[in-house]
Design a protein around this motif. Structure first.
Motif, PDB file in Angstrom:
ATOM      1  N   ARG A  12       0.835  -1.214   0.000  1.00 23.47           N
ATOM      2  CA  ARG A  12       0.000   0.000   0.000  1.00 23.47           C
ATOM      3  C   ARG A  12       0.865   1.257   0.000  1.00 23.47           C
ATOM      4  NH1 ARG A  12      -3.828  -0.379   5.091  1.00 23.47           N
ATOM      5  NH2 ARG A  12      -1.793  -0.578   6.054  1.00 23.47           N
ATOM      6  N   LEU A  13       1.867   1.296   0.866  1.00 26.88           N
ATOM      7  CA  LEU A  13       2.694   2.500   0.954  1.00 26.88           C
ATOM      8  C   LEU A  13       3.988   2.397   0.141  1.00 26.88           C
ATOM      9  CD1 LEU A  13       3.076   5.290   2.119  1.00 26.88           C
ATOM     10  CD2 LEU A  13       4.010   4.271   4.179  1.00 26.88           C
ATOM     11  N   HIS A  47      11.114  -4.655  10.096  1.00 20.28           N
ATOM     12  CA  HIS A  47      11.923  -3.430  10.040  1.00 20.28           C
ATOM     13  C   HIS A  47      13.287  -3.583  10.722  1.00 20.28           C
ATOM     14  CE1 HIS A  47       8.086  -0.720   9.536  1.00 20.28           C
ATOM     15  NE2 HIS A  47       8.240  -1.578   8.556  1.00 20.28           N
ATOM     16  N   TYR A 100       4.855  12.462   2.461  1.00 17.55           N
ATOM     17  CA  TYR A 100       5.648  11.300   2.016  1.00 17.55           C
ATOM     18  C   TYR A 100       6.734  11.741   1.039  1.00 17.55           C
ATOM     19  CZ  TYR A 100       1.953   8.353   4.009  1.00 17.55           C
ATOM     20  OH  TYR A 100       1.053   7.751   4.861  1.00 17.55           O
ATOM     21  N   SER A 140       5.763  -4.286   9.581  1.00 19.25           N
ATOM     22  CA  SER A 140       6.532  -3.758  10.713  1.00 19.25           C
ATOM     23  C   SER A 140       7.457  -4.773  11.395  1.00 19.25           C
ATOM     24  CB  SER A 140       5.564  -3.166  11.736  1.00 19.25           C
ATOM     25  OG  SER A 140       4.728  -2.234  11.084  1.00 19.25           O
TER      26      SER A 140
HETATM   27  P1  NAI Z   1       1.515  -4.080   2.768  1.00 24.83           P
HETATM   28  O1  NAI Z   1       1.208  -5.378   3.422  1.00 24.83           O
HETATM   29  O2  NAI Z   1       0.515  -3.457   1.858  1.00 24.83           O
HETATM   30  O3  NAI Z   1       2.864  -4.232   1.929  1.00 24.83           O
HETATM   31  C1  NAI Z   1       3.998  -4.905   2.393  1.00 24.83           C
HETATM   32  C2  NAI Z   1       4.907  -5.241   1.214  1.00 24.83           C
HETATM   33  O4  NAI Z   1       6.086  -5.899   1.683  1.00 24.83           O
HETATM   34  C3  NAI Z   1       4.308  -6.180   0.183  1.00 24.83           C
HETATM   35  O5  NAI Z   1       4.799  -5.793  -1.094  1.00 24.83           O
HETATM   36  C4  NAI Z   1       4.899  -7.546   0.572  1.00 24.83           C
HETATM   37  O6  NAI Z   1       4.926  -8.457  -0.497  1.00 24.83           O
HETATM   38  C5  NAI Z   1       6.296  -7.132   0.972  1.00 24.83           C
HETATM   39  N1  NAI Z   1       6.976  -8.039   1.901  1.00 24.83           N
HETATM   40  C6  NAI Z   1       6.449  -8.683   2.985  1.00 24.83           C
HETATM   41  N2  NAI Z   1       7.428  -9.355   3.625  1.00 24.83           N
HETATM   42  C7  NAI Z   1       8.579  -9.126   2.951  1.00 24.83           C
HETATM   43  C8  NAI Z   1       9.929  -9.546   3.114  1.00 24.83           C
HETATM   44  N3  NAI Z   1      10.282 -10.317   4.149  1.00 24.83           N
HETATM   45  N4  NAI Z   1      10.840  -9.143   2.205  1.00 24.83           N
HETATM   46  C9  NAI Z   1      10.497  -8.372   1.171  1.00 24.83           C
HETATM   47  N5  NAI Z   1       9.237  -7.940   0.951  1.00 24.83           N
HETATM   48  C10 NAI Z   1       8.298  -8.309   1.835  1.00 24.83           C
HETATM   49  O7  NAI Z   1       1.931  -3.055   3.918  1.00 24.83           O
HETATM   50  P2  NAI Z   1       1.864  -1.435   3.922  1.00 24.83           P
HETATM   51  O8  NAI Z   1       0.540  -0.970   4.319  1.00 24.83           O
HETATM   52  O9  NAI Z   1       2.474  -0.911   2.681  1.00 24.83           O
HETATM   53  O10 NAI Z   1       2.806  -1.133   5.181  1.00 24.83           O
HETATM   54  C11 NAI Z   1       4.190  -1.306   5.104  1.00 24.83           C
HETATM   55  C12 NAI Z   1       4.832  -0.577   6.276  1.00 24.83           C
HETATM   56  O11 NAI Z   1       4.529   0.799   6.158  1.00 24.83           O
HETATM   57  C13 NAI Z   1       4.311  -1.024   7.651  1.00 24.83           C
HETATM   58  O12 NAI Z   1       5.378  -1.059   8.544  1.00 24.83           O
HETATM   59  C14 NAI Z   1       3.325   0.068   8.063  1.00 24.83           C
HETATM   60  O13 NAI Z   1       3.305   0.264   9.456  1.00 24.83           O
HETATM   61  C15 NAI Z   1       3.910   1.276   7.356  1.00 24.83           C
HETATM   62  N6  NAI Z   1       2.889   2.254   6.982  1.00 24.83           N
HETATM   63  C16 NAI Z   1       3.129   3.560   7.287  1.00 24.83           C
HETATM   64  C17 NAI Z   1       2.213   4.532   6.972  1.00 24.83           C
HETATM   65  C18 NAI Z   1       2.523   5.948   7.272  1.00 24.83           C
HETATM   66  O14 NAI Z   1       1.602   6.757   7.281  1.00 24.83           O
HETATM   67  N7  NAI Z   1       3.771   6.310   7.492  1.00 24.83           N
HETATM   68  C19 NAI Z   1       0.938   4.206   6.312  1.00 24.83           C
HETATM   69  C20 NAI Z   1       0.813   2.799   5.989  1.00 24.83           C
HETATM   70  C21 NAI Z   1       1.759   1.874   6.322  1.00 24.83           C
END
Ligand code: NAI
Length: 343
Positions: free
Chosen positions: A15-16, A81, A295, A78
């Motif tokens: 998503r992000l 990370h 962002y 998360s």
């Molecule tokens: P998501 O689940 O939509 O995307 C995660 C991505 O990481 C997917 O492409 C997945 O295939 C990939 N992935 C999963 N495990 C992996 C690994 N071990 N190695 C490589 N790729 C892997 O998650 P989203 O919503 O994009 O969130 C990602 C991070 O961003 C989270 O930590 C969340 O807390 C943070 N976030 C921050 C926001 C903000 O406002 N700053 C808003 C939304 C999310």
């Protein structure tokens, strides 16, 4: 740094991550999106082909072996990370990581040590609200003394109910840390920033009202935390995944001589639609829309820091301290007890 172009590899294209990748690829001067990585091979191939990205990986360690890269951008769930930050620093890269820094205190402290061992590398955490024009303006007003001494902060962080399906997919695949560490952590960081004080004690409550699926996740759909900060300053935090009218991020800072409010009505833009429903200001519908500028600005700052050999304002300590506070909120919610924040 003698280079004029910073080559970045991003991990996570969800998503992000996709939004970050697009910013890095097309909108940031002196930056090249040189590599993409995700366990989702289709997403990797699609982005590589569509945007002409030179390198694509489904294995993070393989990306870290590419020494043409200068920096790693982490946008995975998360729970990954901390390990991914440590590995990237160890491999000699500058690192940007999405929030939260970690889900547990021990891993956050491990990362803090790794960052401090690699001080010549830029490290930045994605507390992007600090780079949002309105939040930055509010901070400036506080520093100018406009509201006197800030003593209380009230924060609403409400995700749109219509994003529930997307959230459930995200949360069921990977542990998010729960309502407070995943969502309220932005507000907890802002509170520390605006009040210029660390948290001491926390009480938190919450429940599941419209969406019982949250029981399975051992999480709350809607919750609230009351926090006592140093110097007797106060914080009230409301977080929910079930906001009917849209994405509502609102902050109020009350000072000894006045107060500031940011986002009191979470308007999509400045247009009012007059029709049979009345005079309607549509609401912002999600984080990508509301914080589009932030962002981009945070990523620009990361790249500028690398080129100018300096560190950003958001530090690893901010990550550790907000994780400690978010974790204390989670514990207070789970146990029903007043918690002292452990640092
Ligand atoms: P998501 O689940 O939509 O995307 C995660 C991505 O990481 C997917 O492409 C997945 O295939 C990939 N992935 C999963 N495990 C992996 C690994 N071990 N190695 C490589 N790729 C892997 O998650 P989203 O919503 O994009 O969130 C990602 C991070 O961003 C989270 O930590 C969340 O807390 C943070 N976030 C921050 C926001 C903000 O406002 N700053 C808003 C939304 C999310």
């Amino acid at each position: 740094m003698h280079k004029t172009i910073v080559k970045v590899g991003i991990v996570g294209l969800g998503r992000l991550g996709r939004q970050h990748a697009e910013n890095l690829a097309f909108r940031i001067p002196f930056c090249e999106l040189a590599a993409v990585c995700s366990i989702d091979s289709e997403a990797v191939e699609q982005v590589k082909k569509e945007w002409n990205v030179p390198y694509a990986y489904t294995d993070y360690d393989e990306m870290l072996a590419n020494k043409e890269l200068d920096a790693i951008f982490i946008a995975t769930p998360s729970g990954f990370h901390c390990e991914q930050i440590e590995k990237a620093l160890h491999a000699g890269f500058h690192v940007f990581s999405e929030k939260p820094l970690g889900l547990y205190l021990e891993e956050a402290i491990r990362v803090q040590k790794a960052v401090n061992r690699n001080k010549e590398k830029v490290f930045m955490l994605g507390f992007m609200r600090r780079y949002d024009h309105s939040y930055a303006y509010a901070k400036k007003k506080i520093e100018e003394g406009k509201i006197g001494e800030p003593v209380l902060i009230r924060c609403y962080g409400l995700d749109p109910a219509k994003a529930m399906d997307g959230f459930m997919k995200f949360a069921k695949k990977n542990y998010s840390g729960g309502l407070f560490l995943d969502m309220a952590v932005h507000d907890l960081d802002l509170a520390r920033w605006f009040l210029n004080a660390e948290a001491r004690q926390v009480w938190a409550i919450g429940g599941n009202y419209a969406y019982t699926e949250f029981e399975e996740l051992n999480d709350a759909e809607t919750g609230a935390a009351l926090v006592k900060f140093e110097n007797n300053k106060m914080g009230i935090f409301v977080a929910s995944r079930n906001c009917a009218h849209g994405y509502h991020i609102e902050t109020e800072i009350i000072g000894t001589k006045g107060s500031l409010r940011i986002g009191t009505v979470p308007e999509k833009n400045r247009v009012t639609v007059f029709d049979e429903s009345g005079a309607v200001n549509e609401c912002s519908d999600g984080f990508l829309e509301r914080f589009e500028q932030a962002y981009l600005s945070e990523a620009e700052e990361f790249i500028s820091c690398i080129l100018e050999n300096r560190q950003p304002e958001v530090t690893v300590e901010d990550g550790v301290l907000s994780t400690c506070l978010g974790y204390a909120c989670k514990e207070a919610f789970e146990t029903g007890e007043l918690k002292t924040v452990q640092y």
